[in-house]
Design an enzyme around this catalytic site. Structure first.
Site, PDB file in Angstrom:
ATOM      1  N   LYS A   1     -40.773 -24.268  -7.442  1.00  0.00           N
ATOM      2  CA  LYS A   1     -42.216 -24.136  -7.191  1.00  0.00           C
ATOM      3  C   LYS A   1     -42.929 -25.456  -7.499  1.00  0.00           C
ATOM      4  CE  LYS A   1     -42.555 -19.258  -8.479  1.00  0.00           C
ATOM      5  NZ  LYS A   1     -43.056 -18.350  -9.497  1.00  0.00           N
TER       6      LYS A   1
ATOM      7  N   HIS B   1     -15.040  -4.397   6.951  1.00  0.00           N
ATOM      8  CA  HIS B   1     -14.522  -5.053   8.149  1.00  0.00           C
ATOM      9  C   HIS B   1     -14.856  -6.537   8.167  1.00  0.00           C
ATOM     10  CE1 HIS B   1     -13.366  -1.176  10.011  1.00  0.00           C
ATOM     11  NE2 HIS B   1     -14.240  -0.762   9.096  1.00  0.00           N
TER      12      HIS B   1
ATOM     13  N   GLU C   1     -31.648 -12.862 -12.745  1.00  0.00           N
ATOM     14  CA  GLU C   1     -32.732 -13.473 -13.527  1.00  0.00           C
ATOM     15  C   GLU C   1     -32.564 -13.201 -15.025  1.00  0.00           C
ATOM     16  OE1 GLU C   1     -36.636 -12.423 -12.092  1.00  0.00           O
ATOM     17  OE2 GLU C   1     -36.562 -13.924 -10.518  1.00  0.00           O
TER      18      GLU C   1
HETATM   19  O1  PA5 Z   1     -39.077 -12.034 -11.985  1.00  0.00           O
HETATM   20  C1  PA5 Z   1     -39.986 -12.748 -11.680  1.00  0.00           C
HETATM   21  O2  PA5 Z   1     -40.854 -13.049 -12.495  1.00  0.00           O
HETATM   22  C2  PA5 Z   1     -40.146 -13.287 -10.272  1.00  0.00           C
HETATM   23  O3  PA5 Z   1     -39.132 -12.928  -9.398  1.00  0.00           O
HETATM   24  C3  PA5 Z   1     -41.466 -12.764  -9.762  1.00  0.00           C
HETATM   25  O4  PA5 Z   1     -41.411 -11.376  -9.687  1.00  0.00           O
HETATM   26  C4  PA5 Z   1     -41.819 -13.355  -8.416  1.00  0.00           C
HETATM   27  O5  PA5 Z   1     -41.731 -14.741  -8.481  1.00  0.00           O
HETATM   28  C5  PA5 Z   1     -43.219 -12.938  -8.010  1.00  0.00           C
HETATM   29  O6  PA5 Z   1     -44.139 -13.364  -8.954  1.00  0.00           O
HETATM   30  P1  PA5 Z   1     -45.646 -12.909  -8.911  1.00  0.00           P
HETATM   31  O7  PA5 Z   1     -45.687 -11.445  -9.081  1.00  0.00           O
HETATM   32  O8  PA5 Z   1     -46.301 -13.639 -10.038  1.00  0.00           O
HETATM   33  O9  PA5 Z   1     -46.191 -13.334  -7.563  1.00  0.00           O
END
Ligand code: PA5
Length: 425
Positions: free
Chosen positions: A414, A300, A279
């Protein structure tokens, strides 16, 4: 707390020759001048976290346990899940903790939800739901489902004490719901993104429930913060690692990093690292794709490719210098012909495997390998280690000239999903 070595004939020298590249990245991070600087809340957190909140977390855990609760269902995904799961498995052992802390909200599998429901049937359980936005679908629907199950089990009055909500401090659907129902809430600071949020109640509440000393964990991050703010690369392991990775990517076209571990208790740590690096770096068509292996299992299977296949990758090995607890005994019959290993510990054998793998990969196949030896399995070391990676990934992002602190790509599926599900905003 950790020892760091580079297994490659030239990389150490290249790092020193290119050390000027670090100067600007160092300035961007520590003087908060770089892109994404509005999300640097984690950087000073080890020095200025709210001790009262840490105490409140421990207090709430105590209260819940005093009600006879022995099992926690943690609901969250991505950054709201990976840090606590990684920490708990690393410190408590991935098998030990299995029947005490469950996780939901990480998938929408009918089968998983049903199995979880069966597991919880005869347990005294509580819920900790974690979502910064409060709108992520996977945890939201799991929360609705399990909240109703718990309601049926204990009734409305008791339910209130058995739900903990970790979310934004003032806005969002989850915050609103928690306030209306009177659930205890802990907040996630605006300037700390999901993948850096293990330092906050997001990581700390489940960790505390698992019996982890969360103050010691935070002390480890403080120690790391001090050490890794040093602008002299010779004395900054996080900078060496970040620049080494960058040089492998930009000069040798290594586009894949394999996080290599030798213990299943580290599997979730690798998952946490994968989120942190993917990310943070994977944007503008740049970045090193993070993946992971757990040895001996994967020696393996994937071992063949790593030894002999297309060398687009390098390895980053995490190895715990574990105490010797389990030994092989002599066997009078020796039918399995293993008496040559008499009195050897499993830890020693694992170490021999590590050395043999390094020899085969780094020396024979010329795969660059960053070696991170972890001296002890405790809270402080874990905090230190996670913060080492926070600094490394931030410097790495600035070397790549991208914003290491946003994640625009996560939003696209999303939008499509909510449209298809007919969400009314
Ligand atoms: O890094 C990020 O922002 C995402 O991976 C979030 O952690 C994940 O989508 C969960 O989001 P939220 O805490 O708003 O439910």
């Amino acid at each position: 707390m950790i020892d760091f070595k580079i297994k490659d004939s030239n990389l150490e020298k290249e790092i020193i020759e290119n050390k000027n590249l670090i100067e600007q990245a160092h300035d961007s991070l520590w003087n908060k001048k770089g892109i994404g600087n509005e999300m640097l809340g984690w950087l000073d957190f080890p020095d200025n976290f709210n001790l009262n909140e840490v105490n409140e977390i421990n207090e709430k855990v105590k209260k819940i346990k005093n009600l006879g609760i022995d099992t926690l269902l943690v609901i969250g995904i991505g950054g709201s899940y990976l840090g606590s799961k990684a920490a708990i498995d690393f410190l408590k052992g991935s098998l030990n903790i299995d029947e005490k802390i469950y996780f939901a909200g990480i998938n929408v599998s009918d089968s998983y939800i049903k199995q979880l429901e069966n597991k919880l049937k005869n347990k005294n359980w509580a819920i900790c739901v974690i979502s910064k936005s409060g709108t992520t679908l996977e945890p939201a629907i799991s929360f609705r489902y399990f909240k109703n199950l718990l309601l049926k089990k204990v009734g409305e009055t008791k339910l209130k004490d058995l739900i903990v909500v970790v979310t934004d401090k003032e806005k969002g659907i989850l915050k609103n719901l928690a306030d209306i129902k009177g659930y205890q809430t802990f907040s996630i600071p605006d300037d700390i993104g999901g993948r850096f949020s293990v330092l906050t109640a997001v990581g700390l509440f489940p960790m505390s429930f698992a019996g982890i000393d969360i103050l010691k964990f935070l002390e480890g991050t403080k120690k790391a913060r001090k050490e890794f703010s040093n602008n002299d690369i010779k004395n900054n392991l996080a900078y060496k690692y970040a620049l080494g990775r960058f040089l492998l990517f930009s000069k040798r076209k290594k586009v894949l990093e394999i996080f290599t571990t030798y213990d299943p208790d580290f599997m979730m740590l690798s998952e946490w690292l994968k989120q942190l690096f993917a990310e943070s770096e994977g944007k503008n068509n740049k970045g090193i794709f993070p993946t992971s292996v757990t040895y001996s299992r994967d020696l393996h299977s994937l071992g063949q490719f790593i030894q002999d296949g297309n060398k687009v990758f390098f390895e980053t090995t995490l190895f715990l210098l574990e105490d010797k607890k389990v030994f092989l005994n002599n066997d009078v019959e020796n039918l399995d012909k293993l008496n040559y290993l008499n009195k050897k510990s499993f830890a020693e054998i694992n170490r021999v495997i590590l050395n043999s793998v390094i020899e085969s990969h780094a020396n024979n196949a010329k795969i660059p390998n960053f070696l991170i030896f972890i001296n002890e399995r405790n809270e402080e070391t874990l905090g230190y280690l996670l913060f080492f990676f926070f600094i490394s990934v931030s410097i790495s992002g600035y070397l790549l000239r991208i914003n290491p602190f946003d994640q625009p790509g996560v939003e696209i599926y999303k939008k499509n999903m909510f449209t298809s599900l007919g969400k009314i905003s």
